[in-house]
Design a protein around this motif. Structure first.
Motif, short mmCIF file in Angstrom:
data_model
loop_
_atom_site.label_atom_id
_atom_site.label_comp_id
_atom_site.label_asym_id
_atom_site.label_seq_id
_atom_site.Cartn_x
_atom_site.Cartn_y
_atom_site.Cartn_z
N LEU A 101 0.85 -1.18 0.00
CA LEU A 101 0.00 0.00 0.00
C LEU A 101 0.89 1.23 0.00
N PHE A 116 -2.03 7.26 -0.73
CA PHE A 116 -3.32 7.10 -0.04
C PHE A 116 -3.75 8.40 0.64
N PHE A 152 -11.30 4.73 -2.99
CA PHE A 152 -11.81 3.70 -2.08
C PHE A 152 -12.51 2.55 -2.83
N ALA A 153 -13.08 2.88 -4.00
CA ALA A 153 -13.80 1.84 -4.76
C ALA A 153 -12.87 0.97 -5.58
N ALA A 183 -9.03 1.31 -5.52
CA ALA A 183 -7.63 1.27 -5.03
C ALA A 183 -6.66 1.76 -6.10
N LEU A 208 -2.05 0.74 -4.78
CA LEU A 208 -1.74 -0.65 -4.46
C LEU A 208 -0.88 -1.30 -5.55
N SER A 227 -12.79 -7.68 -10.64
CA SER A 227 -12.58 -6.66 -9.61
C SER A 227 -12.71 -5.27 -10.21
N SER A 228 -13.10 -4.30 -9.38
CA SER A 228 -13.12 -2.92 -9.88
C SER A 228 -11.69 -2.38 -9.94
N TYR A 273 -2.12 -7.83 -10.41
CA TYR A 273 -3.50 -8.15 -10.03
C TYR A 273 -4.47 -7.40 -10.96
N LEU A 316 -15.26 -4.39 -1.90
CA LEU A 316 -14.20 -4.63 -0.90
C LEU A 316 -14.75 -5.55 0.19
N ILE A 330 -3.33 -7.57 2.84
CA ILE A 330 -2.98 -6.15 2.61
C ILE A 330 -2.75 -5.47 3.96
N LEU A 331 -3.70 -5.66 4.88
CA LEU A 331 -3.55 -5.15 6.26
C LEU A 331 -3.99 -6.28 7.19
N TRP A 367 -8.23 -4.34 10.45
CA TRP A 367 -9.52 -4.19 9.77
C TRP A 367 -10.65 -4.17 10.81
N ILE A 398 -10.85 -0.81 12.54
CA ILE A 398 -11.37 0.32 11.77
C ILE A 398 -12.75 0.04 11.14
N MET A 403 -15.17 1.94 8.30
CA MET A 403 -15.56 1.31 7.02
C MET A 403 -17.08 1.42 6.81
N ILE A 413 -17.70 4.88 5.68
CA ILE A 413 -17.32 5.07 4.27
C ILE A 413 -18.39 4.47 3.35
C1 LIG Z 1 -10.55 2.44 5.08
C2 LIG Z 1 -9.29 2.53 5.81
C3 LIG Z 1 -9.27 3.68 6.72
C4 LIG Z 1 -8.05 2.48 4.95
C5 LIG Z 1 -8.00 1.36 3.94
C6 LIG Z 1 -7.08 1.71 2.81
C7 LIG Z 1 -6.82 0.60 1.80
C8 LIG Z 1 -6.15 -0.55 2.49
C9 LIG Z 1 -8.10 0.17 1.05
C10 LIG Z 1 -8.78 1.35 0.34
C11 LIG Z 1 -9.42 0.80 -0.91
C12 LIG Z 1 -9.29 -0.70 -0.73
C13 LIG Z 1 -9.55 -1.63 -1.88
C14 LIG Z 1 -8.91 -2.87 -1.95
C15 LIG Z 1 -7.90 -3.24 -0.92
C16 LIG Z 1 -7.84 -2.33 0.31
C17 LIG Z 1 -7.93 -0.86 -0.07
C18 LIG Z 1 -6.75 -0.53 -0.96
C19 LIG Z 1 -9.11 -3.81 -3.12
C20 LIG Z 1 -7.95 -3.57 -4.06
C21 LIG Z 1 -9.09 -5.28 -2.71
C22 LIG Z 1 -9.19 -6.21 -3.88
C23 LIG Z 1 -10.03 -5.74 -5.01
O1 LIG Z 1 -10.17 -6.53 -5.95
C24 LIG Z 1 -10.59 -4.38 -5.09
C25 LIG Z 1 -12.01 -4.34 -5.61
C26 LIG Z 1 -10.46 -3.58 -3.81
C27 LIG Z 1 -10.67 -2.08 -4.09
C28 LIG Z 1 -10.62 -1.24 -2.85
#
Ligand SMILES: CC(C)CCC[C@@H](C)[C@H]1CC[C@H]2C3=C(CC[C@]12C)[C@@]1(C)CCC(=O)[C@@H](C)[C@@H]1CC3
Ligand SMILES: NC(=O)C1=CN([C@@H]2O[C@H](COP(=O)(O)OP(=O)(O)OC[C@H]3O[C@@H](n4cnc5c(N)ncnc54)[C@H](OP(=O)(O)O)[C@@H]3O)[C@@H](O)[C@H]2O)C=CC1
Length: 342
Positions: free
Chosen positions: A99, A104, A117-118, A120, A124, A165-166, A187, A219, A228-229, A234, A237, A241, A244
């Motif tokens: 990350l 971010f 957020f939708a 990433a 990433l 995935s989006s 990915y 997500l 990832i975390l 998770w 927080i 979430m 959000i």
């Molecule tokens: C919400 C928190 C305060 C911080 C979280 C930050 C990031 C770790 C996330 C924000 C958007 C997320 C996301 C994914 C992973 C975790 C985040 C980067 C995905 C990439 C997971 C796998 C997928 O295929 C996507 C659809 C996700 C998109 C959003």
């Protein structure tokens, strides 16, 4: 007639939640859980049988990241079933995710915050590697192994559903480097490739009664996101979430919610679906689940090119495998002769 549904990566997360939902929908189904680890597959089967005691749940050993495993599993499927009503291409990996905290925090205060957020996008990256077949691991697992499985089982198939995935993004994918050997967004590239392949399959095979769809589960808290975390973070927080989720309905968060679009597609007539749409599992701020189609950013011509390139790679991989098998047979014969002489 009993319907047969085969799901790859069914032992955890979204795949397992889908199994639960499908058995609740139709207790007469025959589910086939295609998993690489049989211990985890057994555990998933036991969990399903606890809530659906009369369910028909079969297990199949399948490592989609290994060419040999896909070919052997396909033989086994052909021996066991006359047809597969639904094939869910769900197994997927995101190895060594990193990350970018800088990006971010910048993103948090930009106009693109909801998009970040939708999807990433821009925050990433992953570190990929070669597998024992000489293929990039993410490409092999998320795309090519599934492609090979479809090719092997084609006469048995009628509906395909890809868990995409989006995070799939056109700019992460290059036709000249479809395995993503060069970049750090393997990915995103593999998921964009699966979107393209689904469109190509519809173009080539709809007339023969084979239909393909793609979904994004949103997500979801699973082993993939715990990579990832850490899971405790998770959990900590989670209230943030939920907050959000009021602004982006893509935070489906639970595997049950994430499986919404996969379940919804099971209930649809394939002719009514849009081959250019990705079906998104969404959850409202109040926790209501629904499915929404969104147009994909894909060229039909490019999807056909990818399809041809995958066919070429398939030929190459099969040739290599038969050469290896012939070499092995030859050394076995030589070894046999040697032991006879001594
Ligand atoms: C919400 C928190 C305060 C911080 C979280 C930050 C990031 C770790 C996330 C924000 C958007 C997320 C996301 C994914 C992973 C975790 C985040 C980067 C995905 C990439 C997971 C796998 C997928 O295929 C996507 C659809 C996700 C998109 C959003
Ligand atoms: N979680 C999320 O936020 C999102 C997930 N997705 C996609 O959803 C799908 C399911 O992932 P999710 O439920 O989140 O994560 P999980 O890690 O819980 O599930 C992934 C499943 O795929 C299996 N798998 C991985 N590699 C292989 C392989 N080589 N052969 C066979 N099975 C394999 C895993 O098996 P094992 O237990 O042995 O590792 C596991 O059962 C993936 O395609 C992922 O990309 C898409 C968007 C968002």
């Amino acid at each position: 007639m009993e319907r047969v549904v085969l799901i790859t990566g069914a032992n955890s997360g979204i795949g397992l939640a889908l199994c639960e939902r499908l058995l609740t929908e139709d207790s007469q189904l025959r589910l086939c859980l295609a998993c690489r680890n049989m211990q985890r597959a057994e555990a998933a089967r036991s969990a399903l049988l606890t809530s659906h005691s009369n369910a028909h749940v079969d297990l199949l050993q399948l490592d989609v990241g290994s060419v040999q495993s896909v070919l052997s599993a396909a033989q086994e499927v052909k021996a066991r079933y006359n047809r597969i009503d639904f094939l869910y291409l769900n197994a997927g990996i995101m190895p060594n995710p990193q990350l970018d905290l800088n990006a971010f925090f910048k993103g948090l205060f930009s106009r693109n915050v909801v998009r970040m957020f939708a999807t990433a996008e821009g925050i990433l990256t992953q570190q990929d590697r070669l597998n024992s077949d000489g293929l990039q691991e993410v490409f092999a697992t998320n795309l090519f192994g599934h492609f090979l499985l479809i090719r092997e089982l084609e006469p048995l198939l009628s509906r395909l559903v890809w868990t995409s995935s989006s995070n799939a993004r056109r700019s992460a994918f290059s036709m000249e480097d479809m395995q993503h050997r060069e970049g750090r967004e393997s990915y995103s590239s593999s998921k964009y490739a699966s979107d393209m392949l689904s469109l190509a399959l519809n173009r080539q095979k709809n007339s023969q009664g084979l239909f393909s769809s793609v979904i994004c589960p949103g997500l979801v808290m699973t082993n993939l996101t715990y990579g990832i975390l850490p899971s405790f973070f998770w959990t900590l927080i989670m209230p943030v979430m939920w907050l959000i989720r009021i602004f982006t309905n893509t935070f489906t968060l639970t595997p049950h919610n994430g499986a919404e679009a996969l379940h919804w597609l099971f209930l649809q007539n394939p002719e009514s679906l849009d081959p250019r749409a990705k079906y998104h599992s969404l959850t409202s701020g109040l926790g209501t689940n629904y499915t929404q189609p969104r147009q994909m950013d894909i060229d039909e011509g490019a999807s056909d090119v990818l399809y041809s390139k995958l066919l070429e790679l398939e030929k190459e991989v099969r040739r290599k495998l038969s050469e290896e098998n012939a070499d092995e047979e030859m050394s076995a014969v030589k070894y046999g002769l040697l032991t006879l002489q001594t």
